[in-house]
Design a protein around this motif. Structure first.
Motif, PDB file in Angstrom:
ATOM      1  N   LYS A 126      58.888  25.204 129.130  1.00 14.55           N
ATOM      2  CA  LYS A 126      58.793  26.343 129.859  1.00 14.55           C
ATOM      3  C   LYS A 126      60.179  27.122 129.689  1.00 14.55           C
ATOM      4  CE  LYS A 126      57.788  23.642 133.378  1.00 14.55           C
ATOM      5  NZ  LYS A 126      57.442  23.618 134.903  1.00 14.55           N
ATOM      6  N   SER A 182      59.849  31.034 128.045  1.00 14.44           N
ATOM      7  CA  SER A 182      60.235  32.211 129.159  1.00 14.44           C
ATOM      8  C   SER A 182      61.354  32.945 128.526  1.00 14.44           C
ATOM      9  CB  SER A 182      60.889  31.646 130.327  1.00 14.44           C
ATOM     10  OG  SER A 182      59.669  30.829 131.076  1.00 14.44           O
ATOM     11  N   ASN A 239      59.721  35.030 125.927  1.00 15.30           N
ATOM     12  CA  ASN A 239      58.744  36.218 126.630  1.00 15.30           C
ATOM     13  C   ASN A 239      59.896  37.140 127.581  1.00 15.30           C
ATOM     14  OD1 ASN A 239      56.195  35.589 125.581  1.00 15.30           O
ATOM     15  ND2 ASN A 239      56.096  33.788 127.030  1.00 15.30           N
ATOM     16  N   CYS A 243      61.288  36.529 130.291  1.00 13.57           N
ATOM     17  CA  CYS A 243      60.718  36.451 131.722  1.00 13.57           C
ATOM     18  C   CYS A 243      61.939  36.010 132.565  1.00 13.57           C
ATOM     19  CB  CYS A 243      59.766  35.575 131.851  1.00 13.57           C
ATOM     20  SG  CYS A 243      59.087  35.518 133.572  1.00 13.57           S
ATOM     21  N   CYS A 245      61.200  33.377 135.593  1.00 15.81           N
ATOM     22  CA  CYS A 245      60.900  32.028 135.063  1.00 15.81           C
ATOM     23  C   CYS A 245      61.894  31.253 134.316  1.00 15.81           C
ATOM     24  CB  CYS A 245      59.635  32.053 134.000  1.00 15.81           C
ATOM     25  SG  CYS A 245      58.030  32.547 134.910  1.00 15.81           S
ATOM     26  N   LEU A 246      62.953  32.112 133.713  1.00 17.97           N
ATOM     27  CA  LEU A 246      64.072  31.302 133.397  1.00 17.97           C
ATOM     28  C   LEU A 246      64.751  30.984 134.566  1.00 17.97           C
ATOM     29  CD1 LEU A 246      65.168  33.926 130.576  1.00 17.97           C
ATOM     30  CD2 LEU A 246      64.567  31.233 130.243  1.00 17.97           C
ATOM     31  N   HIS A 254      62.817  27.863 136.118  1.00 16.18           N
ATOM     32  CA  HIS A 254      62.827  26.639 135.457  1.00 16.18           C
ATOM     33  C   HIS A 254      64.337  26.065 135.115  1.00 16.18           C
ATOM     34  CE1 HIS A 254      58.729  26.480 135.581  1.00 16.18           C
ATOM     35  NE2 HIS A 254      58.693  27.588 135.240  1.00 16.18           N
ATOM     36  N   ILE A 294      52.541  28.251 130.748  1.00 15.35           N
ATOM     37  CA  ILE A 294      53.878  28.883 130.961  1.00 15.35           C
ATOM     38  C   ILE A 294      53.864  30.518 130.264  1.00 15.35           C
ATOM     39  CG2 ILE A 294      55.022  27.878 128.990  1.00 15.35           C
ATOM     40  CD1 ILE A 294      56.562  28.929 132.628  1.00 15.35           C
ATOM     41  N   ASN A 295      53.258  30.415 129.290  1.00 13.12           N
ATOM     42  CA  ASN A 295      53.091  31.837 128.602  1.00 13.12           C
ATOM     43  C   ASN A 295      52.116  32.658 129.876  1.00 13.12           C
ATOM     44  OD1 ASN A 295      54.001  32.538 125.929  1.00 13.12           O
ATOM     45  ND2 ASN A 295      53.520  30.197 125.681  1.00 13.12           N
ATOM     46  N   ASN A 314      54.392  33.650 132.536  1.00 16.61           N
ATOM     47  CA  ASN A 314      55.321  34.695 132.212  1.00 16.61           C
ATOM     48  C   ASN A 314      54.733  36.042 132.055  1.00 16.61           C
ATOM     49  OD1 ASN A 314      57.017  32.912 129.513  1.00 16.61           O
ATOM     50  ND2 ASN A 314      57.396  32.800 131.506  1.00 16.61           N
ATOM     51  N   LYS A 333      55.937  39.095 134.316  1.00 10.17           N
ATOM     52  CA  LYS A 333      56.266  40.484 134.000  1.00 10.17           C
ATOM     53  C   LYS A 333      55.638  41.482 134.299  1.00 10.17           C
ATOM     54  CE  LYS A 333      57.926  40.618 129.644  1.00 10.17           C
ATOM     55  NZ  LYS A 333      59.206  40.836 129.745  1.00 10.17           N
TER      56      LYS A 333
END
Length: 149
Positions: free
Chosen positions: A41, A45, A48, A50, A53-54, A57, A130-131, A134, A138
């Motif tokens: 994840k 992230s 991407n 993101c 999410c960073l 996670h 997770i994609n 993200n 976004k």
């Protein structure tokens, strides 16, 4: 600019994604473990870009016992001696799927040697999930909070 509050505008749709996470977590715990899941994840992230999410996670990975060094080194996992073969394969798959690269038979064989078929399906669905998150984040840009421990 304030964007749509996706969670409250379409709670029924978002609840499907949340329920999917719950099911994925159950499958992950029974197969390859929460650490790989959080690494995947985080890596997706990163790719991407993101931030939300960073943040989320990174905190979750720390709660699951992940080390700060492994989180910091994740963007350079290929060169860092901190990850085992199974983690490396999962991260490579994550990168390939996130970047829409093909999965050749040789790489699939490598994955199959490390993950049984149910685990490989779970890993693939987890990367897809997770994609998806993200991309939603976004689009709607919820507030990102980076809190020190």
């Amino acid at each position: 600019m304030k964007r749509a509050d996706y969670y409250n505008i379409e709670p029924e749709l978002v609840s499907y994604l949340i329920n999917q996470e719950t099911l994925i977590k159950q499958k992950v715990e029974a197969s390859f473990g929460l650490t790989i899941w959080e690494l995947v994840k985080l890596r997706a992230s990163q790719l991407n870009q993101c931030a939300y999410c960073l943040s989320m996670h990174s905190k979750q990975a720390l709660e699951y016992g992940e080390s700060i060094n492994r989180i910091i080194a994740l963007s350079a996992w290929q060169d860092a001696p901190l990850y085992n073969d199974k983690e490396r394969a999962a991260l490579a798959l994550c990168e390939k799927l996130t970047l829409s690269q093909s999965i050749d038979d040789g790489f699939y064989q490598t994955l199959s040697a490390l993950f049984d078929q149910p685990s490989l399906v779970t890993l693939t669905v987890a990367i897809n999930a997770i994609n998806s998150w993200n991309r939603i984040v976004k689009m709607f840009k919820p507030t990102v909070e980076f809190n020190e421990r």
